[in-house]
Design an enzyme around this catalytic site. Sequence first.
Site, PDB file in Angstrom:
ATOM      1  N   SER A 124     -36.295 -12.999 -37.571  1.00  0.00           N
ATOM      2  CA  SER A 124     -36.332 -11.700 -36.890  1.00  0.00           C
ATOM      3  C   SER A 124     -35.037 -11.411 -36.155  1.00  0.00           C
ATOM      4  O   SER A 124     -34.803 -10.274 -35.748  1.00  0.00           O
ATOM      5  CB  SER A 124     -37.491 -11.671 -35.885  1.00  0.00           C
ATOM      6  OG  SER A 124     -37.307 -12.677 -34.894  1.00  0.00           O
ATOM      7  N   HIS A 145     -38.713  -9.861 -43.625  1.00  0.00           N
ATOM      8  CA  HIS A 145     -39.204  -9.929 -42.243  1.00  0.00           C
ATOM      9  C   HIS A 145     -40.530  -9.195 -42.075  1.00  0.00           C
ATOM     10  O   HIS A 145     -40.592  -7.962 -42.113  1.00  0.00           O
ATOM     11  CB  HIS A 145     -38.159  -9.344 -41.289  1.00  0.00           C
ATOM     12  CG  HIS A 145     -38.570  -9.417 -39.856  1.00  0.00           C
ATOM     13  ND1 HIS A 145     -38.243  -8.455 -38.923  1.00  0.00           N
ATOM     14  CD2 HIS A 145     -39.323 -10.344 -39.183  1.00  0.00           C
ATOM     15  CE1 HIS A 145     -38.771  -8.786 -37.760  1.00  0.00           C
ATOM     16  NE2 HIS A 145     -39.418  -9.920 -37.887  1.00  0.00           N
ATOM     17  N   GLU A 157     -39.503  -5.669 -43.628  1.00  0.00           N
ATOM     18  CA  GLU A 157     -38.087  -5.366 -43.793  1.00  0.00           C
ATOM     19  C   GLU A 157     -37.497  -6.281 -44.866  1.00  0.00           C
ATOM     20  O   GLU A 157     -37.622  -7.507 -44.779  1.00  0.00           O
ATOM     21  CB  GLU A 157     -37.344  -5.564 -42.467  1.00  0.00           C
ATOM     22  CG  GLU A 157     -37.803  -4.611 -41.383  1.00  0.00           C
ATOM     23  CD  GLU A 157     -37.197  -4.918 -40.020  1.00  0.00           C
ATOM     24  OE1 GLU A 157     -36.951  -3.954 -39.262  1.00  0.00           O
ATOM     25  OE2 GLU A 157     -36.992  -6.108 -39.698  1.00  0.00           O
ATOM     26  N   ASN A 195     -36.506  -4.065 -34.574  1.00  0.00           N
ATOM     27  CA  ASN A 195     -36.062  -4.612 -33.291  1.00  0.00           C
ATOM     28  C   ASN A 195     -34.815  -3.914 -32.770  1.00  0.00           C
ATOM     29  O   ASN A 195     -34.572  -3.877 -31.564  1.00  0.00           O
ATOM     30  CB  ASN A 195     -35.815  -6.118 -33.426  1.00  0.00           C
ATOM     31  CG  ASN A 195     -37.108  -6.909 -33.408  1.00  0.00           C
ATOM     32  OD1 ASN A 195     -38.089  -6.502 -32.801  1.00  0.00           O
ATOM     33  ND2 ASN A 195     -37.126  -8.027 -34.103  1.00  0.00           N
TER      34      ASN A 195
END
Length: 509
Positions: A124, A145, A157, A195
């Site tokens: 991540s 991810h 992802e 993120n």
Amino acid sequence: MSTSAPLFTTVGIVGTGAMGRGIAQIAAQAGSTVVLFDTQAAAVEKAREALGAQWNKLVEKGRLTPEQATAQKERLKAAPTLADLAGCDLVVEAVVERLDVKKNLFAELEDIVPPTAVLATNTSSLSVTAIAAGLKRPQQFAGYHFFNPVPLMKVVEVIAGLKTSPDVCRQLADYARQMGHTPVQAGDTPGFIVNHAGRGYGTEALRIVSEGVTDFATIDRILKDQVGFKLGPFELMDLTALDVSHPVMESIYRQYYEEPRFRPSVITAQRLAGGVLGKKVGDGFYSYVDGAAQIAPEPPVPVVAEMPPVWVSTRAARRAELYQLLKDLGAKIETGQSPSPQALTLVAPLGFDVTTVAVVERLDPARTVGIDMLIDDGATKRRVLATNPATRADMRDAAHALFARDGKPVSVIRDSGGFVTQRVVATIINIAADMCQQRVCTPKDLETAVTLGLGYPLGPLAMGDKFGPTNVLEVLFNLQTVYGDPRYRPSPWLRRRGAIGLSLMHEED
């Protein structure tokens, strides 16, 4: 789930924590044989038992047939050693977030699996390119991810390293669809999409608190009621826990060479050091009793015996709507060029603080109160007022009582450029726009990733279009003037599209 044959017949999963188990579950449900490996053999059996129990629950709920559950259990195998992954055509790693551990693992795996096998990391926060460095076949390596809990969080992802084959990314994206997930393509940049895009929500809220503008609960109420976020930023940080969220803030900030937009806060650093982590320890931004947050009630609406007349700044945002609102609330409105000595003076700036507006417009600061009018009042569940350091208590109370007359909640905060909503929303939109400018991902994938991965009421670009790119630009330019901080500098993507009236979703050919 897809009924066609799985793109990857045999999938290896390294790591049997919650993430590894979740990926194993959806891979088995997609029809793949799943081979689980962990350095602790007992952890593999424990994971198989947990997944079997999960499928039994789905049978009880009528979401799986007994035959489907039995077939999925039979497809779940244990690998006593790493060498037992030799027959896999895809191996997904979900181990500790340490670059050295991951690099050593994939160096071993590359000599075990067939040359055509795809290797994928669920990292991540680490660079996919850095993990692949030293591999003999980096073109067969990519980021994959997922988000916890994997079966429920439907976005994944797909990240290409510098040498990843485009065909590998296509295969992983197609396989994600077979598993019932929505793939988004991300560049190998810190935080990838979700993120990275999520940086503005918490960091700007923390900055507002650090300025003494208002408290944690008030910010959460404002952002939920005005914008429609499911959780306020401090509720969210309590849920994820600061031992998870603060290191991510630090990591992305450092990886972007201390980019001001991602600057972390001493507030979370201190709380992390003190073990005040959030809900899981019963103490965070809120205290918890039996899992329920203990939230102090809102201050009562002041009782005002005699309401002063109200004068509205000629430069107020949504001035016509503000006038109509005041009429609906039964206010006595002054319409002269300047307010009388008795009037409550209302300003509605975008980005500026109340103090700056009072000085520029030569208004008496003692009688001046600001109201946030970025969003149409009819579309919000809360009104937000701001005082300046000189605002008299009687004027503050009069404004509070007036805007609460119809029962809509009112929050009164101290002076802040951009109130709360303007600051947080503009920061979210600006970071997203700059991600598009950097070609981290397409606008479409960004919107998909954020709505599915973060649960925002709108994707950040759609949010920018809704509130108006020119309004967002005005907020950012004025915030930069008030604070002198480059964190508020507008992205070229936002500035150019706002200047020529294009949607923020518009992508150049």
